[in-house]
Design a protein around this motif. Structure first.
Motif, mmCIF file in Angstrom:
data_model
loop_
_atom_site.group_PDB
_atom_site.id
_atom_site.type_symbol
_atom_site.label_atom_id
_atom_site.label_comp_id
_atom_site.label_asym_id
_atom_site.label_seq_id
_atom_site.Cartn_x
_atom_site.Cartn_y
_atom_site.Cartn_z
ATOM 1 N N PHE A 201 4.123 38.228 43.889
ATOM 2 C CA PHE A 201 5.544 38.517 44.054
ATOM 3 C C PHE A 201 5.719 39.976 44.472
ATOM 4 C CE2 PHE A 201 9.952 38.146 41.911
ATOM 5 C CZ PHE A 201 10.464 37.409 42.975
ATOM 6 N N PRO A 202 5.264 40.311 45.684
ATOM 7 C CA PRO A 202 5.288 41.720 46.111
ATOM 8 C C PRO A 202 6.700 42.201 46.420
ATOM 9 C CG PRO A 202 4.583 40.325 47.924
ATOM 10 C CD PRO A 202 4.685 39.432 46.718
ATOM 11 N N GLY A 203 6.886 43.524 46.315
ATOM 12 C CA GLY A 203 8.174 44.116 46.638
ATOM 13 C C GLY A 203 8.332 45.478 45.997
ATOM 14 N N ALA A 204 9.588 45.887 45.816
ATOM 15 C CA ALA A 204 9.902 47.212 45.298
ATOM 16 C C ALA A 204 10.426 47.127 43.878
ATOM 17 C CB ALA A 204 10.941 47.888 46.195
ATOM 18 N N ALA A 205 9.934 48.039 43.011
ATOM 19 C CA ALA A 205 10.358 48.078 41.614
ATOM 20 C C ALA A 205 11.797 48.592 41.510
ATOM 21 C CB ALA A 205 9.411 48.954 40.809
ATOM 22 N N PRO A 206 12.516 48.279 40.430
ATOM 23 C CA PRO A 206 13.912 48.700 40.291
ATOM 24 C C PRO A 206 14.050 50.195 40.048
ATOM 25 C CG PRO A 206 13.155 47.628 38.287
ATOM 26 C CD PRO A 206 12.070 47.433 39.307
ATOM 27 N N GLU A 207 15.170 50.730 40.514
ATOM 28 C CA GLU A 207 15.495 52.140 40.317
ATOM 29 C C GLU A 207 16.869 52.332 39.691
ATOM 30 O OE1 GLU A 207 15.086 54.218 43.980
ATOM 31 O OE2 GLU A 207 13.036 53.546 44.356
ATOM 32 N N LEU A 208 17.567 51.234 39.442
ATOM 33 C CA LEU A 208 18.893 51.338 38.839
ATOM 34 C C LEU A 208 19.140 50.125 37.959
ATOM 35 C CD1 LEU A 208 21.152 49.208 40.209
ATOM 36 C CD2 LEU A 208 20.889 50.736 42.133
ATOM 37 N N THR A 209 20.171 50.244 37.138
ATOM 38 C CA THR A 209 20.640 49.122 36.332
ATOM 39 C C THR A 209 22.124 48.936 36.602
ATOM 40 O OG1 THR A 209 19.006 49.425 34.585
ATOM 41 C CG2 THR A 209 21.012 48.241 34.001
ATOM 42 N N GLY A 210 22.520 47.678 36.831
ATOM 43 C CA GLY A 210 23.925 47.372 37.067
ATOM 44 C C GLY A 210 24.440 46.426 36.001
ATOM 45 N N TYR A 211 25.759 46.463 35.795
ATOM 46 C CA TYR A 211 26.404 45.602 34.804
ATOM 47 C C TYR A 211 27.663 44.973 35.415
ATOM 48 C CZ TYR A 211 23.642 48.406 31.504
ATOM 49 O OH TYR A 211 22.624 49.054 30.844
ATOM 50 N N GLN A 212 27.945 43.754 34.992
ATOM 51 C CA GLN A 212 29.227 43.109 35.270
ATOM 52 C C GLN A 212 29.800 42.636 33.945
ATOM 53 O OE1 GLN A 212 29.997 40.663 38.946
ATOM 54 N NE2 GLN A 212 27.810 40.271 38.704
ATOM 55 N N ALA A 213 31.075 42.878 33.754
ATOM 56 C CA ALA A 213 31.680 42.485 32.480
ATOM 57 C C ALA A 213 33.193 42.424 32.607
ATOM 58 C CB ALA A 213 31.297 43.479 31.377
ATOM 59 N N VAL A 214 33.806 41.731 31.667
ATOM 60 C CA VAL A 214 35.249 41.801 31.446
ATOM 61 C C VAL A 214 35.421 42.258 30.006
ATOM 62 C CG1 VAL A 214 37.430 40.563 31.380
ATOM 63 C CG2 VAL A 214 35.723 39.967 33.104
ATOM 64 N N ALA A 215 36.064 43.410 29.837
ATOM 65 C CA ALA A 215 36.135 44.038 28.512
ATOM 66 C C ALA A 215 37.541 44.522 28.216
ATOM 67 C CB ALA A 215 35.152 45.214 28.433
ATOM 68 N N ASP A 216 37.813 44.700 26.947
ATOM 69 C CA ASP A 216 39.043 45.360 26.517
ATOM 70 C C ASP A 216 38.790 46.860 26.498
ATOM 71 O OD1 ASP A 216 40.425 42.968 26.171
ATOM 72 O OD2 ASP A 216 39.677 42.728 24.118
ATOM 73 N N ILE A 217 39.667 47.620 27.158
ATOM 74 C CA ILE A 217 39.504 49.071 27.304
ATOM 75 C C ILE A 217 40.628 49.752 26.536
ATOM 76 C CG2 ILE A 217 39.271 50.959 28.963
ATOM 77 C CD1 ILE A 217 38.617 48.841 31.093
ATOM 78 N N ALA A 218 40.255 50.692 25.682
ATOM 79 C CA ALA A 218 41.249 51.342 24.820
ATOM 80 C C ALA A 218 42.314 52.063 25.647
ATOM 81 C CB ALA A 218 40.556 52.308 23.865
ATOM 82 N N GLU A 219 41.883 52.885 26.612
ATOM 83 C CA GLU A 219 42.819 53.610 27.473
ATOM 84 C C GLU A 219 42.355 53.487 28.916
ATOM 85 O OE1 GLU A 219 43.558 57.584 26.248
ATOM 86 O OE2 GLU A 219 43.930 57.063 24.159
ATOM 87 N N PRO A 220 42.655 52.370 29.570
ATOM 88 C CA PRO A 220 42.158 52.145 30.929
ATOM 89 C C PRO A 220 42.669 53.156 31.943
ATOM 90 C CG PRO A 220 43.786 50.487 30.314
ATOM 91 C CD PRO A 220 43.458 51.241 29.073
ATOM 92 N N SER A 221 43.759 53.840 31.647
ATOM 93 C CA SER A 221 44.304 54.809 32.606
ATOM 94 C C SER A 221 43.351 55.979 32.839
ATOM 95 C CB SER A 221 45.654 55.349 32.114
ATOM 96 O OG SER A 221 45.501 55.982 30.852
ATOM 97 N N GLY A 222 42.385 56.168 31.941
ATOM 98 C CA GLY A 222 41.429 57.249 32.128
ATOM 99 C C GLY A 222 40.390 56.958 33.191
ATOM 100 N N LEU A 223 40.321 55.719 33.643
ATOM 101 C CA LEU A 223 39.372 55.336 34.684
ATOM 102 C C LEU A 223 40.115 55.133 35.987
ATOM 103 C CD1 LEU A 223 37.323 52.687 32.662
ATOM 104 C CD2 LEU A 223 36.592 55.007 33.254
ATOM 105 N N ALA A 224 39.507 55.592 37.076
ATOM 106 C CA ALA A 224 40.139 55.460 38.383
ATOM 107 C C ALA A 224 40.104 54.004 38.841
ATOM 108 C CB ALA A 224 39.427 56.348 39.399
ATOM 109 N N ASP A 225 41.064 53.637 39.678
ATOM 110 C CA ASP A 225 41.096 52.279 40.220
ATOM 111 C C ASP A 225 40.200 52.205 41.444
ATOM 112 O OD1 ASP A 225 41.919 49.643 40.491
ATOM 113 O OD2 ASP A 225 43.527 50.176 41.870
ATOM 114 N N GLY A 226 39.541 51.056 41.630
ATOM 115 C CA GLY A 226 38.666 50.880 42.790
ATOM 116 C C GLY A 226 37.282 51.444 42.538
ATOM 117 N N TRP A 227 36.511 51.551 43.634
ATOM 118 C CA TRP A 227 35.140 52.045 43.528
ATOM 119 C C TRP A 227 35.124 53.568 43.467
ATOM 120 C CZ3 TRP A 227 31.037 48.803 43.013
ATOM 121 C CH2 TRP A 227 31.246 47.447 43.320
#
Length: 541
Positions: A201-227
């Motif tokens: 199974f040849p190829g390239a080893a990972p260099e990052l970790t990604g997450y997908q989730a739906v969560a309750d956020i205490a103060e979502p306004s502190g995070l910017a919208d979009g990417w």
């Protein structure tokens, strides 16, 4: 845990893995009359957040088997539950959904810039409106499909050993040994089947970790919208409330453990540079990496691989799910033909030959996005260049066609432009659609010749090829299709077809056009005969 009596001991095929790829493959085999069972190490379906949609070839695969109305209902339920995500635009009917664009490396693709009149889109109209089918919902749909076909799915049964004996495979499982004619590993990126079969199974080893989730956020306004990009990675909140995506460079987490709330919060804090607090996960979160590998071979004797067992890569655009679905559709009818003795075993060589290039392309497509996503200055400069290109009609149309899968083509002999491509969505003169005739998984031969020459040739394969002529009686088509009238699909069409239909066309069970012609002559007859012998196998005795 199942005991040995729960697992069938004498099956034509055993499929390891009850995800969408394994279930779809099992269904295709059962449809062709093959005895098949599915073994799954998990005791319950995986409901973690993964791919959120399907591409057009996958939607058309469902359509050909009569499953598109059920998928459309799942899309309606998803939209009612979550609201329309970015990249979807409605048509003139209030609340209707017709077009999906997606993103490239976090840069959203503007639906208004897409040339929706492009023949590559208009040739696949019916399935284009059913794209928002999340992976867990697709898995549930396919589980019902295999149940109707009588396929046993044994959960809590892990594959621990394999031995190819030349005339079959001995499979060691937690429930005891199983003998099967063929074994197909659809058991994911950490495939036990691939490892135990000794397939590299040849190829390239990972260099990052990604997450997908739906969560309750205490103060979502502190995070910017979009990417949002930072030196540590990239994150996005939305478009649905609580939806979170995080990519953290330089962090390689243990992907075998469940994602915890604390782990997700810590990663989001590092990437966003905020002290955001997550209070709960609404559903199991998923973790992924940019691990990018492709199996050295998709087949070793009587052991085959499909889906993530054969190729892994970053999950942008749900490409892994859709690539695996294509694997299953391509392999199913071929393996069934070999088992039935209709075709020689070397037909299976075409599985690797046809699917490997698509896997290689997806790996390159997703790796390119990783390069653009990085937080360093060079990647930021590259991102600006790519953004400029994507902010054009041609650039956006090209990217959306790639994501949608409408440009996929495999290398098959023949000069007609349709050969090697997925068959277009065609309405026939009797009011039926081409896809309506594919529910049983047979080859479809469209014959518009004046005297039915093509159909007469195909009578030598009566159990394998269904001929459709303009004098056939009407076949009903689903009343709840997303596009309900022939005028929706015949105004625009690939060049070379004056009314959207070739004079003759042979479509394989996986939807790929194996032969097509625009005139009735001796060469067309000879080419059709060659295609029938090559793909439908030897004539019945």
């Amino acid at each position: 845990m199942f005991v040995i009596t729960d697992v069938n001991q004498d099956m034509d095929v055993t499929v390891a893995g009850a995800g969408p790829v394994g279930l779809l493959l099992a269904a295709e085999l059962a449809l062709a009359g093959v005895s098949v069972q599915v073994l799954e190490r998990r005791t319950e379906p995986d409901d973690a957040m993964k791919a959120q949609g399907i591409n057009i070839p996958t939607a058309e695969a469902l359509d050909r088997r009569g499953l598109l109305p059920a998928a459309a209902q799942m899309q309606r339920e998803t939209l009612a539950r979550t609201g329309a995500p970015g990249g979807w635009v409605g048509d003139r009917a209030p609340g209707a959904v017709s077009r999906f664009t997606g993103h490239f490396a976090g840069m959203s693709l503007d639906p208004e810039l897409v040339d929706w009149s492009d023949p590559d889109f208009t040739a696949h109209a019916a399935a284009s409106g059913v794209r928002l089918v999340p992976q867990p919902r697709l898995e549930a749909l396919l589980a019902e499909h295999v149940a109707r076909l009588g396929v046993p799915v044994h959960r809590g049964v892990e594959v621990v050993a394999v031995e190819d004996t030349g005339d079959g495979v001995l499979v060691g499982t937690a429930a005891g040994p199983v003998r099967t004619g063929w074994l197909v590993g659809c058991d994911g990126g950490h495939s036990a089947v691939r490892r135990l079969a000794g397939i590299e199974f040849p190829g390239a080893a990972p260099e990052l970790t990604g997450y997908q989730a739906v969560a309750d956020i205490a103060e979502p306004s502190g995070l910017a919208d979009g990417w949002v990009w930072s030196a540590a990675g990239v994150y996005r909140c939305g478009p649905q409330p609580g939806r979170i995506a995080v990519m953290e460079f330089g962090a390689v987490a243990d992907r075998t453990a469940p994602v915890t709330l604390a782990e997700l919060q810590a990663s989001l804090r590092r990437v966003s540079g905020t002290d955001v607090t997550l209070t709960a996960l609404r559903a199991p979160a998923s973790r992924w990496s940019d691990n990018t590998r492709q199996a050295a071979t998709y087949r070793s004797g009587r052991i085959l691989l499909a889906g993530d067992a054969a190729h892994v890569h970053p999950p942008f655009g749900g490409q892994g799910l859709n690539l695996g679905a294509g694997d299953a559709m391509n392999l199913g009818w071929k393996l069934a033909a070999v088992i039935a003795g209709r075709s020689p075993e070397n037909l299976l060589d075409s599985y690797d030959a046809e699917r490997r290039p698509l896997g290689t392309w997806v790996m390159s497509w997703t790796r390119a996005q990783i390069a653009v996503l990085r937080g360093d200055a060079k990647s930021a400069a590259l991102r600006e260049v790519v953004a400029d290109l994507l902010n054009t009609r041609d650039g956006t149309t090209h990217a959306v066609k790639k994501i949608a899968g409408v440009t996929q083509r495999i290398d098959l002999p023949g000069n007609h432009e349709l050969i090697g491509r997925y068959a277009p969505d065609l309405w026939l003169r009797d009011g039926s659609r081409l896809a309506d005739h594919g529910h049983d998984g047979k080859f479809l031969l469209l014959d518009r010749s004046p005297d039915g020459k093509f159909a007469r040739l195909a009578t030598a394969w009566p159990e394998r090829v269904r001929s459709l002529t303009e004098c056939d009686p009407p076949h009903a088509h689903p009343s709840d299709m997303p596009h309900g009238h022939p005028s929706d699909t015949t105004d625009s069409h690939p060049s070379g077809m004056s009314d959207g239909l070739p004079v003759g066309m042979l479509v394989r069970p996986d939807g790929v056009v194996a032969w097509a012609c625009t005139s009735v002559d001796d060469q067309a007859i000879a080419d059709l005969s060659t295609a029938l012998h090559r793909w439908a196998g030897a004539r019945p005795v």
